[in-house]
Design a protein around this motif. Structure first.
Motif, mmCIF file in Angstrom:
data_model
loop_
_atom_site.group_PDB
_atom_site.id
_atom_site.type_symbol
_atom_site.label_atom_id
_atom_site.label_comp_id
_atom_site.label_asym_id
_atom_site.label_seq_id
_atom_site.Cartn_x
_atom_site.Cartn_y
_atom_site.Cartn_z
ATOM 1 N N ARG A 45 0.831 -1.213 0.000
ATOM 2 C CA ARG A 45 0.000 0.000 0.000
ATOM 3 C C ARG A 45 0.864 1.261 0.000
ATOM 4 N N ARG A 49 1.014 4.125 -2.968
ATOM 5 C CA ARG A 49 0.798 5.555 -2.708
ATOM 6 C C ARG A 49 1.981 6.388 -3.177
ATOM 7 N N ARG A 53 1.884 9.277 -6.036
ATOM 8 C CA ARG A 53 2.353 10.638 -5.739
ATOM 9 C C ARG A 53 3.424 11.075 -6.724
#
Length: 132
Positions: A45, A49, A53
């Motif tokens: 996870r 992310r 980003r």
């Protein structure tokens, strides 16, 4: 105390150098993650992310580069940052901006928690009235 114009320019150049350097490092890490994805591995996870980003930062870099490349356009950068606050890639944010964003998020979470607490209390009163 007050900084001289030369010191302000040097500080800004250091800020942009560090921002581009961090973006380059993030891009290399993201490329490795994409390579792993293409070879069938699953990302955690946190890695997912970070990849998202970094991709968003790369897309934000295109309009930002216009301000850096076009002569004297950097003087309009503060105006555009006021109009579009999320225009800068995340690696170019200052600590004060990061703290300000965290405070806004915390205040929003506190307001949500207060609302939920009041809603639960109201539901409890209704249930108590219905059963009593």
């Amino acid at each position: 105390g007050k900084k001289s114009l030369r010191q302000k320019v040097v500080d800004e150049l250091k800020h942009y150098y560090n921002g581009f350097h961090l973006l380059w490092i993030d891009t290399k890490v993201a490329a490795r993650m994409v390579w792993r994805l293409l070879h069938g591995q699953v990302l955690t996870r946190r890695e997912r992310r970070r990849l998202l980003r970094t991709c968003a930062d790369l897309f934000r870099l295109v309009p930002f580069l216009v301000f850096v490349i076009v002569p004297f356009m950097e003087f309009l950068l503060p105006v555009f940052l006021k109009l579009f606050p999320d225009m800068l890639p995340s690696t170019f944010e200052t600590e004060s901006k990061k703290e300000e964003k965290q405070k806004k998020k915390l205040n929003a979470k506190l307001e949500l928690a207060k609302f939920l607490r009041e809603t639960i209390a109201e539901m409890a009163k209704r249930n108590k009235a219905d059963t009593g």
